[in-house]
Design an enzyme around this catalytic site. Structure first.
Site, short mmCIF file in Angstrom:
data_model
loop_
_atom_site.label_atom_id
_atom_site.label_comp_id
_atom_site.label_asym_id
_atom_site.label_seq_id
_atom_site.Cartn_x
_atom_site.Cartn_y
_atom_site.Cartn_z
N TRP A 216 0.92 -1.07 0.00
CA TRP A 216 -0.12 0.13 0.04
C TRP A 216 0.88 1.28 0.17
O TRP A 216 2.10 1.26 0.03
CB TRP A 216 -1.01 -0.08 1.11
CG TRP A 216 -0.27 -0.18 2.41
CD1 TRP A 216 -0.08 -1.48 3.13
CD2 TRP A 216 -0.01 0.79 3.65
NE1 TRP A 216 0.31 -1.29 4.54
CE2 TRP A 216 0.34 0.05 4.54
CE3 TRP A 216 -0.53 2.32 3.69
CZ2 TRP A 216 0.80 0.86 5.74
CZ3 TRP A 216 -0.05 2.86 4.60
CH2 TRP A 216 0.60 2.03 5.66
N ASP B 293 4.57 -5.13 3.74
CA ASP B 293 4.71 -5.77 4.94
C ASP B 293 5.49 -6.95 4.85
O ASP B 293 5.92 -7.46 3.68
CB ASP B 293 3.34 -6.24 5.38
CG ASP B 293 2.37 -5.34 5.88
OD1 ASP B 293 2.77 -4.46 6.38
OD2 ASP B 293 1.01 -5.67 5.93
#
Lengths: 402, 180, 402, 180
Positions: free
Chosen positions: B105, B124
């Protein structure tokens, strides 16, 4: 043109958020003028040769966290399942985790494993399925032979036994039953010893062909009156072992095919006190905690978490560390420990340090864990606190070279 | 439903970026604005963006560029989770044994050193249990963070799509390039 | 004779520990004289009809803990996997958990489930395998139809869709794609609505035969400038919905095949302030937190965690609760919240309450969760703190009747 | 290895108790001193034991008989773990959905109400994740607790042998009868 288009999009949505395509202009040949360079997403690896590395984890944690005690920084972590234990290959090329999973958290199919990790990448190399393992958080429920070619897993599922794993072939090689006995204290390549409920040591030798032979020493301690702590020590290379009892007696032994045990000496007597008794209202300095003692192989020094209490306070953490020379049976130093309040509440029960480890190099550090996650790194020679490390959970501390 | 220009931009970029990715089909289907490929080439920009003139958020006003193990490090303006910098990794580096998600993101943060806005890809690191770093490493930035129905700007989603295991370990923030 | 034998054994080992066999003398016909009776090991079950029961859990916890708010005691717990959510059957006969496991903790095979628990015994009734689910901790990522015959699971794996589960047959019945949209707000038995990135609501109707039809309302909010919080509300029975935006606008809607949305009103204006702007340096009272608002269906009252901050502080917890009447658009009460210091340290960042729930009975209680696990039960009518509950973790609060 | 009289006693009892158990083979193989069968009949005793004359442990001196959600409740003298009383169960009752282990480890505790010693069967409740009750419910009694090589008197072992899942949820303490 693309830039204009993008800018319009940003203005319209008031966000100034677009992706890498913004940089498509580069394809048009514009010079690089960005003051900060784009960064590559990569993966770190673990540095070799860190004698002051330690692993903290166990019950209640999701893995063993690797700390560099010289900086206090986390270097990485090794995932771990239920009531897991970790062993470090003697050449530090592999980390081995003995662990248990249920496929759906706490239900589903139970799977007991030795999981093998590469010590540089921390990538999983292999999972070896075990026929079972003991669900008990004791540091000696999993250990390796001196060269690291074999792993020994203590099993209590249902009977007492040890599964041994060929770590070169990465397969389970066999199981040997040790009725009435528990845990593994390996010596050389040939086998291991276990502590027994009748006060003896079991001597288990396993040939290259896999046939096991179990013998017993004569009983030398009273498992009911003054048992030996599971948190005892063996030097895998020499078989020299140090067994510590609830009351503070140290039994030194030479483990092997022909195990010998010496007469015990009292760490309280080494400190100038009477030997501690076993009465439920006999106050004395006593060893206590979870992983309550640590042993520095090269110097033969024993570090024990001590507190004042009656008998049956063997789980209480330490208010002092006693440093003992197991060669001369002398007390070298008493290091007072100051528990750190964590809640600020007046009625708070102060957390005492309950686990201790020592690095195996020639400038040893002590690692102290308490249940609330305020760990301490201490100079083993001076008792000076070098740094504190905030950490989430865990009672087990492991060091390279052990 | 008519697609917004923003979505169209995202799709165009997605198609371009998918060329770098071994998971082309996956990413194409995802249909999000995203920054793909864990290993990015150095990204030149056509021209340096001017310093930011608009009012700054509080995060931007107090951000620092020295210590990437603190939540107020400038690239973390919209980071949510445990900082990989505290877990054996770095601001754009996964800890050993974790896998950077191939997609991410996106946030836009102001660098206090040059006062310019940069695009940050929040990737992540996946496939390991939650990193157990101390509380000061748990961040929850919210600058320009939008709900789940704008997934590419949401930081509560576990951004481990396309990695071998979608289990969340920690969060990184890689500088992608200048914004605007 | 046996007694004597046993006594000797006890004396010899100094432990006084033997087992039930001690009571073999009973077979000899001795009378019962024991002052305390032997206890049966049994298993508790959950009481029915507890309107002041609440469930707390979610991210970082291993399940949903069930509390009785009238006593503050834990009644039990429902296990839960990764990024789990829990829904309560309208008749309170079942608890449904949407959850994800990997067979080996954080690796191995991924399994997405709806797990069904009996609400009295808390025994697992059934695991329904899902084709996927969204790994995001939003309370509206899983919900039930009005009667509880269907479950809707939001999926983002990889595309946005919703899996619907037939809870009578306990099978997955179908999947409907909702591109650009997210979450589920069920109405009646026929379908659900979702929030969309273009500012519209998707209306998804699913026939008994399983065919789904997706339509959209006109865009009515700006998802970039002032998005609607995911933590919005629908009354499944009536389709009456309350959508709250980052800036504090309330959009009331009637969800269904013919969804209508009313003009929004500002909760800040209801409190006598100007409507809150969207500027990054515009201080105002703003809603914020994780599960930041709660809705009492019968009275139409909305409870919102509020703080003073600029725009983009929508994750910050509350320093006040605002009680709003959604029928009259009036602010009824502002309840100040006192954060509780937990560490005692002067530089501690005080934990604000970040999640709120409200019981659905006619004497409603408020449940406040903060990240450090000091939960509070409050009288919703007066704001009086009735009790505090120490609890380990969790951001999600669920109540019966919702 | 010669077996101690204590072990022999244990074996004899094991054989007797195995008759109550549906897991006879399992328990016989386990070869421990244990208290079997989750549902115990009321156990009469031949004669009441005299009040304890020996010195008490500190736990025994300060034990109370009123609140079984506290670690100093008298039956918990050798309990280790989270009290089921805090988790929706009771001092001898598993919380809903948990399964009492068919076998248990054993302690001897003094009841402050009559000053007599009782045998306590510490049965873990199994098959659910660790109960997340508050810290005051985490107990670690150590009266007469012995190492793993005396498993029947060790309280660190997960006592979930023979239950459907050996995952530990919480600990109970059921009064079995008078000791000596």
């Amino acid at each position: 043109m693309k830039d204009v288009h993008v800018t319009n999009a940003i203005r319209k949505y008031g966000l100034g958020i677009v992706v890498m395509g913004l940089t498509c202009g580069a394809a048009l040949g514009g010079p690089v003028q960005a003051p900060a360079e784009a960064e590559v997403s990569d993966v770190a690896s673990l540095a070799p040769d860190r004698p002051h590395r330690f692993f903290a984890g166990g019950w209640g944690s999701s893995g063993f966290v690797i700390f560099d005690a010289d900086t206090g920084r986390m270097e990485g972590s090794v995932p771990a399942g239920y009531e897991a234990n970790l062993s470090i290959a003697p050449d530090e090329s592999r980390f081995y985790v003995s662990e248990t999973y249920w496929t759906h958290g706490s239900r589903g199919k139970r799977e007991d494993l030795v999981s093998i990790y590469d010590a540089r990448t921390l990538n999983l190399v292999k999972e070896i399925d075990l026929p079972g393992r003991a669900l008990v958080g004791k540091v000696q429920n999993f250990d390796l032979s001196a060269s690291g070619s074999r792993g020994y897993v203590y099993v209590l599922h249902p009977a007492s036994s040890v599964v041994w794993v060929d770590l070169k072939k990465q397969v389970v090689a066999g199981t040997v039953e040790i009725p009435g006995c528990a845990l593994v204290f390996p010596w050389g390549e040939e086998g291991f010893s276990s502590l027994c409920g009748d006060g003896s040591l079991a001597t288990v030798s396993i040939s290259d062909s896999g046939s096991a032979k179990v013998t017993h020493t004569k009983p030398f301690f009273d498992a009911n009156r003054d048992p030996i702590f599971e948190n005892s020590f063996v030097d895998r290379d020499t078989g020299r072992a140090i067994f510590l009892s609830y009351s503070g007696l140290v039994y030194e032994a030479k483990l092997g095919l022909d195990t010998t045990v010496q007469k015990p000496w009292s760490i309280e007597q080494a400190a100038g006190y009477a030997a501690a008794g076993t009465g439920v209202q006999e106050l004395a300095w006593r060893p206590g905690g979870v992983q309550l003692a640590a042993y520095h192989k090269a110097s033969g020094r024993l570090f024990v978490l001590m507190h004042v209490g009656n008998y049956w306070t063997h789980k209480q953490g330490g208010t002092e560390i006693w440093v003992l020379d197991t060669k001369t049976h002398a007390l070298l130093r008493r290091i007072p420990l100051q528990p750190v309040p964590t809640s600020g509440a007046a009625d708070e029960k102060l957390p005492l340090y309950s686990s201790i480890g020592v690095s195996q190099d020639d400038k040893p550090l002590l690692y102290l864990l308490n249940p609330d996650g305020n760990d301490v790194v201490m100079d083993a020679a001076t008792g000076e606190i070098l740094r504190k490390i905030e950490f989430a959970a865990g009672h087990v501390v492991r060091v390279p070279g052990y | 439903m008519s697609k917004s220009p923003f979505d169209k931009l995202g799709e165009r970029l997605t198609r371009q970026l998918a060329g770098y990715s071994s998971r082309r089909g996956f990413i194409a289907r995802l249909g999000m604005t995203l920054a793909a490929a864990p290993i990015l080439p150095l990204l030149p920009v056509a021209r340096a963006a001017p310093p930011v003139k608009e009012p700054k958020t509080d995060f931007e006003r107090y951000a620092q560029a020295k210590d990437d193990t603190q939540c107020n490090y400038w690239k973390y303006c919209a980071a949510d989770g445990v900082l990989c910098s505290c877990c054996g990794g770095g601001s754009h580096t996964c800890p050993p044994g974790a896998e950077p998600s191939p997609i991410s993101w996106i946030g836009t943060c102001v660098n206090p050193q040059d006062d310019r806005s940069y695009i940050i890809a929040y990737r992540d690191c996946c496939g390991k249990p939650l990193c157990s770093a101390g509380k000061t490493c748990h961040c929850d930035g919210a600058d320009r963070e939008l709900p789940t129905y704008r997934p590419q700007l949401n930081n509560d989603i576990i951004w481990c799509f396309g990695s071998a295991s979608a289990s969340y370990h920690c969060s990184t923030a890689a500088l992608v390039g200048l914004a605007g």
